[in-house]
Each structure stands twice: as structure tokens, then as C-alpha cells.
Design an enzyme around this catalytic site. Structure first.
Site, PDB file in Angstrom:
ATOM      1  CB  CYS A   1     -41.774 -12.227 -15.161  1.00 54.39           C
ATOM      2  SG  CYS A   1     -43.122 -13.446 -14.623  1.00 54.39           S
TER       3      CYS A   1
ATOM      4  CD  GLU B   1     -38.913 -14.564 -14.109  1.00 58.13           C
ATOM      5  OE1 GLU B   1     -38.835 -13.561 -13.127  1.00 58.13           O
ATOM      6  OE2 GLU B   1     -39.948 -14.862 -14.485  1.00 58.13           O
TER       7      GLU B   1
ATOM      8  CE  LYS C   1     -39.676  -8.774 -12.992  1.00 64.54           C
ATOM      9  NZ  LYS C   1     -40.476 -10.003 -12.218  1.00 64.54           N
TER      10      LYS C   1
END
Length: 542
Positions: free
Chosen positions: A413, A301, A362
Site C-alpha cells: 500500500c 492487501e 509491512k
């Protein structure tokens, strides 16, 4: 004539400290005694909360999770709803303050504020534990209530914050394989049931409860021990297959950052240069015959700190690095759009010939880190929030993409902490889970270890290898049984290569989804309702 007893004259003591004054003194003494007992109970609850924090990474003393649950069960047993709630809060606040210590890098107010908010869920848990502690079979209802507390906290407010779940302290314990049957909620239930049964046995021993002579005297404690043994050791009987239908060779690139913390990005293209250089160094070792060429490469990321679609230099740098290594590469980048007020956190499949292709956005941006709720109001009050110049736009689809020969399930994440996102990705066809993450803000704080533990649980839960690519660490290769094959240190440039299995089979946890969680939580809430009804019945005069 005899004088009635209740009409007999009473002596009056005119001196200070006589009976009337003594009544007040007696009440004050009782209040002081209650306060003293309350402080002792509060201190014990705080100590139990700290013990629970030590069960999590980086300490990994997972047996303390059982001890902490047992302590909270004992401290709330037989108490009033209000007393139990306070005990739960006294347990929860120090627990979260220590567990979330890594948030201090953002600010003391963020750290304390989030810890207080999370402790309110333990406040509610403590009250419900006290409420149901008078019911028969209360250790079972207590375990269900732990699941209910996590169910709500994982989802509310603002999408929830799952850190601190009992399951995440048990990612390398005898409870771990249970994740393949019912996910993280089943692991939490088993840990909470074991701890509550331990509390029951301690309570029975302390009170030396009378029981009929003979074999029946040992019936209840023996049953409690057996139930605890099954909850603790039952997971060892759950198979955790690791063999894949085929394999893929992957290389995880950790380019590192120059300055960890809030300003980890440094100057423009600095982080991108680091990852491009590390990839090109790997290509040179391959050409020299020192390493085997991978089938795919994975960047973390934020490995591109500029939008490669709108910045020609970033596009050229990524393309050069990918062509040098010569295999499809998953690139993490911040992309502008879909409007001027938003950006998107994406994983992009970059082909050495055709360039950027499929991408995943995301789905679960982090409140106050990646977007500001109630922006127009809060920006005026908390000026530090102005650092979040643009809100992250949430993606709508799952992370299943074809990366070379591998159909991956991309998770970005903190999304690894939420049950439904990895599960939906696997159910949609992901054969290996990829966690692109950037923990440079929290380097050397314990947070990367906590997130690694979550990834280990997800591997077992879904029967998938998990590939963690981090900008500054910890990058890791996790096998489908949760074992760590290899990992990097933090704050160093590094590269990991491994052959990992690609699996198609789904676990029972994938098939049943959130049903066990809702069922267990529902049982806990029904127990609360039953306790309320019984309490009202007992208070109703005959």
C-alpha cells in the site's frame, strides 16, 4: 540676524485633519495599501496552489506543476523571510486541501489537520525561496530547496507523508525518465528548475531589466531557456529498457468489497470469500480452455480479513482456493501478534501443496490509520481513534520472496510512496515489484489514481514491472517503462492476466540511492546560509 533653517518656526494647523492628523492618515493609507497588496499576493498564491493540485491525478495536468512553481518563485522573489513564508503557506494550504480531499472519509478534522501540517513545510519553503531570491543563480537554489522540502516532509514527523511531491505529478511526462538516474528527487529537481527558470524569464520581461547592447543582452535569457529545455527534454534521452531476462505469467485478483468506506470489511470473511470466489471462477475458465493458466496468483492487501493462522475457517478457505487454481498465491492478511496489543499486515506466500510459507510484514504502518501515536493520551481526546483497536507492528525485513518461478519484491500500500522501501527491495534481488493495496476506504475519491501514478514512477525508477493488486481497485499491470498494460475499474470484481518481464539489472538510481537527494538538498541549505551571511554583511556599517 538670519534665522537658521532648522530653527525656523513651524506653522501649526489647529484644525482637525491638519498635518499631525494627516500623518496618522498617511500611515493608515500605507497600511491599507500594504494589506491590499498582501491580499492580492495571497490570493495569487492560493490560486497557484490549486493549479499544482490539478497537476496530480485524477486530473493529470502535469504542465501546471511547472506553472505553479514559477508562480511561487515570482510571488516570493525579493520578499522578506516572513512575507515569503506566509506566501508559501497560502500556496500550500489550498494545495493540500484539494490534493488530500479523499481523507474527508475519515473525518473533516483529519483532512484539515493533515493539510495544515503539510502546509507548514511549504511555509518554510516560501521563506527560504524569498531568502535566496536575491542571490545570483537563484532559480538553481530554488530547485534545490524544493528537493530539501520534500526530503524533510517525506521523513518527518512520524515517518513522514510523501503525498504531493512534484515527481508524483510527473509520472507520464518528459521528466519521468529522469527517475532512472536519480529517483523521484531528480524528477522534482528538474520540474522545480524548469518552473523557477520560467519565473526568472517572466520577471525579466516584466521588469524590462536593462542590459548591455549587443549579443550579451540576450546571454542570460538564452542560457535560462537552454537550461529549461535540457531539464524538460533531457529525460527523453534516458533509456528505459523493458526486456526481461525471462518472463512470468501472473494473475491479479480483485475480489471487491460490499461497502466502500471505513467499514469496508463488512461481516467476517466477506472480503476473503470475494477473493476466493473470484480465484475459483478463474480456475473454472482455465479448465474450460478460456484462459491460460498463470504461473502465480496475487491477492491484495487485506484480502483475508481474518488471521488464517488462528482462524481455521479462514485457513481452509484460502487453502481451497489456492489448490483450485493450483499455483503459488500471494495472500494479503492481517495476522495477530507478536503480542496481544499488536497485529501485523502481511503478504504470505501460499503454496497449493505445503500451504503458507515465506511472508513479508509491512514496514511502514500509517499513523492514525494503522497505529495511534501517543495512544494513552490521544484516545481520551479523540474517541474515534478507538476504532484502531490494535497497533500494527512494523516489519523488520524487505519484501523479497520466492513466489513460484518469480523472485518478487513485495511492497504494501502506502509504502510505494517512500523511496527507500521499493529501492531496498530491488537492491535485495526483487525481479518484479508487487504492490498489495487496499484502497476500499478511499474508493472513487482520486486516491487510487494518485497511488497508481506513484507505482508508474517506481517502474521507471527501478526498471521493474509493477503489479498492483487492490481489493476494490485500481489493480494494474505496469511495464518497466511506466506504461500501463492493463488496469481494472473500481468497485467491481475483476482479474488481470499478463506475461511480465523479470529483470535483474539495476538502474543508476538503485545504485546511488538517496545521495542525489541529500546533495541537492544540501546545496539549497548552503544557499540559505550564504544569503544570511550576505544580508548581515550588507547591514554592517562600513
Amino acid at each position: 540676524m538670519a534665522v537658521p533653517v532648522d530653527a525656523a518656526p513651524r506653522a501649526v494647523d489647529p484644525t482637525p485633519g491638519g498635518p499631525s492628523n494627516g500623518g496618522r492618515t498617511g500611515r493608515l493609507a500605507r497600511l491599507r495599501a500594504k494589506a491590499g497588496a498582501g491580499w492580492k499576493r495571497t490570493a495569487l498564491a492560493a490560486g497557484a496552489g490549486l493549479a499544482l493540485a490539478a497537476a496530480f491525478p485524477p486530473y493529470d495536468l502535469w504542465p501546471l506543476s511547472i506553472v505553479a512553481v514559477a508562480a511561487l518563485a515570482l510571488l516570493t522573489h525579493g520578499r522578506t523571510l516572513r512575507q515569503g513564508a506566509w506566501t508559501g503557506f497560502a500556496f500550500g494550504l489550498p494545495f493540500f486541501l484539494w490534493l488530500l480531499d479523499w481523507i474527508r472519509v475519515i473525518g473533516w478534522d483529519a483532512w484539515v489537520g493533515l493539510s495544515l501540517a503539510e502546509a507548514l513545510f511549504l511555509w518554510a519553503l516560501g521563506g527560504t525561496l524569498a531568502l535566496t531570491s536575491r542571490l545570483r543563480g537563484w532559480p538553481l537554489w530554488a530547485a534545490c530547496l524544493w528537493v530539501a522540502e520534500e526530503l524533510v516532509r517525506d521523513r518527518q514527523p512520524l515517518g513522514g507523508f510523501p503525498w504531493g511531491r512534484l515527481a508524483f505529478a510527473n509520472t507520464a511526462s518528459p521528466f519521468t525518465p529522469l527517475a532512472a538516474l536519480g529517483g523521484a528527487p531528480l524528477v522534482t529537481f528538474a520540474v522545480a528548475l524548469t518552473g523557477s527558470l520560467l519565473g526568472y524569464l517572466v520577471l525579466r520581461r516584466v521588469r524590462r531589466e536593462e542590459a548591455p547592447a549587443g549579443a550579451t543582452r540576450w546571454l542570460k535569457p538564452t542560457a535560462a531557456v537552454l537550461c529549461a529545455a535540457v531539464a524538460t527534454g533531457g529525460g527523453l534521452l534516458v533509456p528505459t529498457p523493458t526486456k526481461g531476462d525471462d518472463t512470468v505469467r501472473v494473475a491479479l485478483v480483485q475480489g471487491n468489497v460490499q461497502q466502500p468506506g471505513i467499514d469496508f470489511l463488512g461481516r467476517p470473511m466477506q472480503v476473503l470469500d470475494n477473493h476466493a470466489n473470484e480465484t475459483e471462477a478463474l480456475a473454472q475458465r482455465i479448465e474450460a480452455g478460456q484462459e491460460q493458466r498463470p504461473d502465480v496468483v496475487i491477492w491484495p492487501e487485506n484480502s483475508s480479513d481474518l488471521d488464517p493462522y488462528s482462524d481455521p475457517a479462514a485457513y481452509a478457505k484460502i487453502t481451497e482456493a489456492v489448490r483450485t487454481i493450483g499455483v503459488p498465491t500471494l495472500v494479503g492478511a492481517l495476522v495477530n501478534g507478536p503480542d496481544a496489543q499488536h497485529v501485523q499486515n502481511e503478504g504470505i506466500v501460499w503454496d497449493p501443496i505445503s500451504g503458507p510459507g515465506a511472508h513479508y510484514t509491512k514496514q511502514h504502518p500509517v499513523p492514525f490509520g494503522e497505529y495511534v501515536p501517543f495512544r494513552s493520551v490521544l484516545m481520551k481526546v479523540i474517541t474515534r481513534l478507538q476504532r484502531v483497536a490494535h497497533d500494527f507492528y512494523p516489519g523488520k525485513g524487505n519484501g523479497v520472496m520466492q513466489l513460484g518461478p518469480a523472485r518478487i519484491g513485495d511492497v504494501i500500500c502506502f509504502e510505494v510512496a517512500y523511496d527507500e522501501i521499493p529501492r531496498d527491495t530491488v537492491n535485495a534481488g526483487g525481479r518484479v515489484l508487487v504492490v498489495q493495496t487496499n484502497n476500499a476506504t478511499y474508493a472513487k475519491s482520486g486516491q487510487p489514481e494518485q497511488q497508481l501514478a506513484m507505482s508508474r514512477l517506481r517502474a521507471v525508477e527501478h526498471g521493474r514491472a509493477v503489479l498492483i493488486a487492490a481489493t476494490s481497485g485500481i489493480s494494474a499491470v505496469v511495464r518497466p517503462d511506466g506504461t500501463i498494460e492493463s488496469r481494472t475499474r473500481e468497485l467491481v470484481p475483476a482479474e488481470l492476466s499478463a506475461n511480465v518481464p523479470l529483470r535483474d539489472g539495476r538502474t543508476l538510481a538503485d545504485r546511488v540511492g538517496a545521495a542525489p537527494e541529500w546533495a541537492l538538498a544540501g546545496l539549497g541549505l548552503l544557499a540559505c546560509g550564504g544569503a544570511v551571511l550576505i544580508g548581515r554583511r550588507d547591514r554592517t556599517p562600513a
